[in-house]
Each structure stands twice: as C-alpha cells, then as structure tokens.
Design a protein around this motif. Structure first.
Motif, PDB file in Angstrom:
ATOM      1  N   MET A   1       0.856  -1.184   0.000  1.00  0.00           N
ATOM      2  CA  MET A   1       0.000   0.000   0.000  1.00  0.00           C
ATOM      3  C   MET A   1       0.890   1.231   0.000  1.00  0.00           C
ATOM      4  O   MET A   1       1.765   1.379   0.840  1.00  0.00           O
ATOM      5  CB  MET A   1      -0.876  -0.004   1.260  1.00  0.00           C
ATOM      6  CG  MET A   1      -1.895   1.108   1.306  1.00  0.00           C
ATOM      7  SD  MET A   1      -3.269   0.824   0.178  1.00  0.00           S
ATOM      8  CE  MET A   1      -3.980  -0.656   0.880  1.00  0.00           C
ATOM      9  N   GLY A   2       0.664   2.112  -0.962  1.00  0.00           N
ATOM     10  CA  GLY A   2       1.482   3.311  -1.028  1.00  0.00           C
ATOM     11  C   GLY A   2       2.516   3.192  -2.137  1.00  0.00           C
ATOM     12  O   GLY A   2       2.863   2.115  -2.597  1.00  0.00           O
ATOM     13  N   LYS A  44       1.438  11.656   1.062  1.00  0.00           N
ATOM     14  CA  LYS A  44       2.242  11.394  -0.141  1.00  0.00           C
ATOM     15  C   LYS A  44       1.662  10.258  -0.979  1.00  0.00           C
ATOM     16  O   LYS A  44       1.995  10.133  -2.159  1.00  0.00           O
ATOM     17  CB  LYS A  44       3.670  11.025   0.270  1.00  0.00           C
ATOM     18  CG  LYS A  44       4.447  12.142   0.933  1.00  0.00           C
ATOM     19  CD  LYS A  44       5.812  11.676   1.365  1.00  0.00           C
ATOM     20  CE  LYS A  44       5.738  10.695   2.526  1.00  0.00           C
ATOM     21  NZ  LYS A  44       7.093  10.291   2.994  1.00  0.00           N
ATOM     22  N   ASP A  45       0.825   9.424  -0.375  1.00  0.00           N
ATOM     23  CA  ASP A  45       0.289   8.260  -1.083  1.00  0.00           C
ATOM     24  C   ASP A  45      -0.914   8.631  -1.930  1.00  0.00           C
ATOM     25  O   ASP A  45      -1.777   9.411  -1.509  1.00  0.00           O
ATOM     26  CB  ASP A  45      -0.119   7.174  -0.068  1.00  0.00           C
ATOM     27  CG  ASP A  45       1.082   6.621   0.679  1.00  0.00           C
ATOM     28  OD1 ASP A  45       2.055   6.220   0.004  1.00  0.00           O
ATOM     29  OD2 ASP A  45       1.062   6.604   1.925  1.00  0.00           O
ATOM     30  N   ASP A  46      -0.992   8.043  -3.115  1.00  0.00           N
ATOM     31  CA  ASP A  46      -2.075   8.353  -4.045  1.00  0.00           C
ATOM     32  C   ASP A  46      -3.443   8.020  -3.446  1.00  0.00           C
ATOM     33  O   ASP A  46      -4.432   8.694  -3.721  1.00  0.00           O
ATOM     34  CB  ASP A  46      -1.887   7.574  -5.350  1.00  0.00           C
ATOM     35  CG  ASP A  46      -0.633   7.993  -6.105  1.00  0.00           C
ATOM     36  OD1 ASP A  46      -0.170   9.134  -5.865  1.00  0.00           O
ATOM     37  OD2 ASP A  46      -0.119   7.189  -6.903  1.00  0.00           O
ATOM     38  N   GLY A 271       7.100   6.109   4.460  1.00  0.00           N
ATOM     39  CA  GLY A 271       6.125   6.282   5.533  1.00  0.00           C
ATOM     40  C   GLY A 271       6.142   7.712   6.029  1.00  0.00           C
ATOM     41  O   GLY A 271       6.425   8.649   5.298  1.00  0.00           O
ATOM     42  N   ARG A 272       5.871   7.879   7.304  1.00  0.00           N
ATOM     43  CA  ARG A 272       5.770   9.246   7.825  1.00  0.00           C
ATOM     44  C   ARG A 272       7.146   9.773   8.227  1.00  0.00           C
ATOM     45  O   ARG A 272       8.018   9.034   8.668  1.00  0.00           O
ATOM     46  CB  ARG A 272       4.781   9.267   8.990  1.00  0.00           C
ATOM     47  CG  ARG A 272       5.278   8.600  10.277  1.00  0.00           C
ATOM     48  CD  ARG A 272       5.543   9.665  11.345  1.00  0.00           C
ATOM     49  NE  ARG A 272       6.008   9.072  12.581  1.00  0.00           N
ATOM     50  CZ  ARG A 272       6.450   9.779  13.616  1.00  0.00           C
ATOM     51  NH1 ARG A 272       6.494  11.091  13.555  1.00  0.00           N
ATOM     52  NH2 ARG A 272       6.881   9.184  14.705  1.00  0.00           N
ATOM     53  N   ILE A 294      -1.386  11.913   9.678  1.00  0.00           N
ATOM     54  CA  ILE A 294      -1.522  13.271   9.161  1.00  0.00           C
ATOM     55  C   ILE A 294      -0.490  14.150   9.842  1.00  0.00           C
ATOM     56  O   ILE A 294      -0.451  14.228  11.072  1.00  0.00           O
ATOM     57  CB  ILE A 294      -2.939  13.811   9.438  1.00  0.00           C
ATOM     58  CG1 ILE A 294      -3.988  12.863   8.841  1.00  0.00           C
ATOM     59  CG2 ILE A 294      -3.096  15.214   8.863  1.00  0.00           C
ATOM     60  CD1 ILE A 294      -5.404  13.198   9.242  1.00  0.00           C
ATOM     61  N   PRO A 295       0.372  14.806   9.078  1.00  0.00           N
ATOM     62  CA  PRO A 295       1.384  15.676   9.691  1.00  0.00           C
ATOM     63  C   PRO A 295       0.745  16.871  10.381  1.00  0.00           C
ATOM     64  O   PRO A 295      -0.254  17.427   9.906  1.00  0.00           O
ATOM     65  CB  PRO A 295       2.252  16.114   8.505  1.00  0.00           C
ATOM     66  CG  PRO A 295       1.400  15.915   7.298  1.00  0.00           C
ATOM     67  CD  PRO A 295       0.472  14.777   7.599  1.00  0.00           C
TER      68      PRO A 295
END
Length: 512
Positions: A1-2, A44-46, A271-272, A294-295
């Motif tokens: 995923m991602g 960043k992931d679609d 990842g984050r 979520i940043p």
C-alpha cells in the motif's frame, strides 16, 4: 500500500472479536500479526485522500492558514506562559494496577468546578474566566493564558458546529463524503432543523480543554507504534474517555520552532517523516482498512466529529521538536462537577438529626436503604474527590487558589460522614434492637465499609509507590485524609480492618 512502501500482508486474518477488554484484544492482535506490519497511508500516497473520504469522513482537518492569525499569535504565547510558570505536569495514572507517569505533561482548563477523568485519574480544572465567577490567579500572565484558551474554545466551538452541520447535510442527502481536509469547510445554504441545531450545539459545547506538552528529546524511551510501524508514539492508541456520547473533539496543535525546517524533504522518507509530529487514525481493531497519519504543523487543527472517537482510535506520533496541543472536549460531567458532589453530600447528611459539640451525631433514620446510600456517598467523596485531588500534590495552587475552599468544605462534610458511620455502628450495639433490625443494618453497611477499607489500603500504598520518589516535593502525592490510630479528633480509625471484621462477626451472630 502506497507508492514507496511494501508490506507483508497478514494471511487469513479478518476481524478479531472483542471479548475481555482492549488489552486482551491487543495481545491477540499482536500474536496474529507476528512480524508483519499493517498498511498505513500518508498524504504522499495516491490513495490517501480517497481512503480518508471512504473510511474517515468524520475526521476534519484545518491547516493553520485557514485559522485567524490573531489566534496563532495568542495561543502559542499562552502555551509558553503556562510552561514557563510550571503549570503542566506529568500525571501519575493507574494502568492495569500499576502507577505510571505519563510521558506527556498536562493541565486541565475549563468551566469552574468541572473535572475530567481518564485512566483512573480525576483532573480538576484551572478555571477559565467566565462571567459571574471570581477567580484569583497567582499571576496575571496565567490569567491571560486562561482567557486565551477560552477564546480559542469559543472559536473552535463555532467551527465544530459548522462542520457538524455540513456533515449532517451530506448524510441526509446520502452523498458520498468529500474529504474535509487541507481547506476551508464548505458553507452550505441549507441548515439543520431547530431540534437538530440544538443537538449539534450540545455536541460542540466544549467545557474543558486538556493541554498537553512533550519534548521528545527528554523522552528517549518512547514506545514504538506496534501495528503499522509508524515510529515513536507520544500517546498510544486510544479513545478519549469520559465524553458526552457522540460529542466532538477539537485539537489545536503547536510544534515549537525548528520542526518545519527539518522536514522539507519529506519524499526522502518511507512512511511518515519521523521529525514531524503526526496524528494517527485507525478503525478500532480493523486490520483490513489502512491507517492514516496526518502531519501536524504549527497552528493546524483537527476535529473528530460525531461517533468517530467511539468507532476509531487515534494516537500521537512524536516528532523531533517540543509540541503543545489544546484538546477541547465535552466532558461527561453528570457526576464530575463540584455542584454535583456538594448535592450528594447534602443528600447523605439529610439523615443527620442533630450533632453535638464533640462531633457525635444522631440520625433520623436507620432504614437500610438510607444507610447504604449514605455510606456510598461517603466513599464517593473520599475516593473520587478528596484522595484524587490530594494524590496530585499541590499542583493546582501554582495557578489559582480556586479549589482550596471547596476541598476544605468537602473534607468537613466528609468528616461529618465519619460521625454518621460511627452513629450507625453505635446503633447496632444498642440493647433492645431486634435481631432482624441489627442484621439489616449490618448488611446495608458491610459492603461500602469493606470497600472503604480496601480502597484506603490501595491509595495509601499508591502514595508510597517507587515512582513517587522521583517526583519533586510539590508534586508528591499526599495521602489525605489520613490520621494516626487513637486520634481524638476522629470518631473512627483510618484502618477499618477491625471494624469490618467485627461487622462480619456480628452479622454471622445475628443470622445464627
């Protein structure tokens, strides 16, 4: 995923049925996962925004740029003021029978006389300045900070109601939810009905804010996030406790200077970004739906609407710089306000006929139900209020003396209840009392007195716990009320072992 991460996807794992509490749930889940990670998404992931739209539509995010600049000036100053004056403390909470210091330092600000309970710890509000209430703050700067958080509370309440209105309209129209993130809330032209409007306002009627602070540099032992591999956690996965059902939670986040500069090249991380604070969300105990991170940048806000807090869990993932947050809640205060406990005291002491100068009292009724209720209120005052308050040391006096008079008043009422208990124990020894009456009275008070003895022993031990030795003097728990054996000012001993044992013996004798 991602786009830039791969996962070992767990095989033949679906939804684990909750049976015996979150801890059992967690252990079973970790056992099933073994060395695999569950998938999670970042901006960043679609798939990130699509997943937010489908699975997290009651989560709303507001970037700092959409919030009034005036708040961005005043709120950080208020955070730093309270930190400078030493108003935030790590809480000594009770988890699975152990006392643990939270990695996060906190202070509760809110309606006067209100409390908020989490992890078996009752926090007492430092009041914000509401009309009709006189509050003496120790410093003018602290008063100004509390005023700022009341202002922030008013703003977040208005924004929450607007978000709830939009959510209600979408649900009513059965529309696919559009992710309410990174932008202004849409303003709908059609509002809810009057009844709905009252309900929405009540679910956004924030009466407290729990302020949090943590410096990750001073907490090198933070736990790793266990399911997704998200990194270090400042706050583990949880639901917020002690809230009005389906009420919203609003959070204002402030990371100290420096955090933004260190995270410019976020694409270099899988990842984050570990330098940036994040809030993580997942559907409770669902391992098929990806989690979200979520940043959180300076001045960002997020809102958990409707039943999101009940159906989902969230965690806070530590960045590299210190961070404050103000988390506004609708605390469930039906049994958590000063007015409530004073009314309970009045109810218990209605049974007092008169009292003498030496502290002895005579009672109007020895009806078992009346006596049982009185002893249960006695326990409530002692263990939910007095011991909770003094277990936190003298922290509240740093900001205000508001709680000094109420706690003195409660302690006086509690002491009179000790005399009531003593009067009951005298009555069961009175000659001429029938065996049936004696048995009924003893049965009514045995359980609450046994509980009192057990809880006193537990609270006394907690005040002696090893972790307590690490605390500064002002924060050390005070085992209060406490008195030595044969204290002439007290009608009964602190240690009720012999009293409870005698009641049991008398009850067996009455029944034989």
């Amino acid at each position: 995923m991602g786009s830039n991460r791969s996962y070992n996807k767990p095989q033949e794992i679906h939804f684990i049925i909750f049976l015996q509490g979150d801890n059992v749930y967690k252990l079973r889940l970790l056992e099933e996962l073994e060395d695999t990670w569950l998938p999670y998404l970042t901006p960043k992931d679609d798939e990130f925004y699509q997943q937010w739209q489908l699975k997290y539509p009651k989560l709303v995010f507001r970037e700092a740029g959409s919030i009034p600049e005036e708040l961005h000036k005043e709120v950080p100053e208020a955070f730093l003021t309270l930190h400078k004056h030493g108003c935030l403390f790590r809480d000594l909470v009770r988890i699975q029978g152990k006392d643990v210091l939270t990695p996060v330092s906190r202070i509760l600000i809110g309606d006067p006389g209100c409390t908020y309970k989490y992890l078996n710890t009752r926090l007492f509000t430092v009041p914000w300045p509401v009309k009709g209430c006189t509050i003496n703050y120790t410093e003018a700067e602290i008063a100004a900070a509390c005023q700022t958080f009341l202002k922030l509370n008013d703003y977040l309440q208005v924004e929450t109601i607007q978000a709830l209105e939009e959510l209600a309209i979408k649900e009513k129209a059965n529309e696919d939810a559009v992710p309410l993130c990174m932008a202004e809330f849409p303003r709908a032209g059609v509002g809810p009905s009057c009844d709905d409007e009252v309900d929405l306002k009540s679910r956004a009627a924030y009466n407290v804010t729990l302020l949090n602070f943590m410096d990750p540099q001073k907490m090198p032992y933070l736990k790793e996030e266990p399911y997704f591999g998200m990194g270090k956690m400042a706050v583990s996965w949880h639901h917020d406790e002690n809230l009005v059902d389906r009420s919203a939670v609003a959070v204002y986040s402030y990371s100290c200077e420096g955090s933004e500069d260190e995270s410019d090249d976020e694409s270099s991380f899988e990842g984050r970004d570990p330098d940036t604070w994040h809030v993580g969300f997942k559907i409770s105990w669902d391992i098929e739906t990806p989690g979200l991170t979520i940043p959180l940048h300076q001045g960002d806000c997020y809102f958990m609407l409707d039943d999101l807090n009940a159906t989902h869990q969230h965690c806070v993932l530590a960045g590299s710089q210190p961070r404050f947050s103000s988390t506004h809640r609708v605390a469930e205060c039906s049994t958590g306000t000063l007015d409530y406990i004073l009314q309970r005291c009045q109810l218990a002491l209605q049974n007092v006929l008169n009292d003498s100068d030496n502290g002895d009292v005579s009672l109007k009724s020895f009806e078992p139900a009346v006596l049982k209720q009185g002893e249960e209120i006695h326990n409530e005052v002692e263990f939910e209020w007095l011991r909770q308050f003094w277990f936190q040391g003298n922290r509240y006096k740093i900001c205000t003396d508001w709680w000094c008079e109420p706690m003195t008043q409660l302690e006086g009422l509690w002491k009179k209840m000790e005399s009531v208990t003593n009067a009951v124990l005298r009555e069961v020894k009175r000659e001429g009392l029938s065996v049936e009456q004696r048995s009924e009275i003893l049965s009514a008070v045995l359980i609450p007195l046994t509980m009192r003895q057990n809880l006193r022993k537990e609270w006394h031990a907690r005040c002696q716990a090893r972790v307590v030795r690490t605390l500064p003097a002002q924060q050390k728990p005070d085992c209060r009320p406490y008195w030595e054996k044969d204290d002439p000012s007290m009608p009964l001993p602190f240690d009720l072992t012999d009293v409870v044992s005698e009641i049991r013996s008398q009850l067996l004798e009455a029944r034989s």
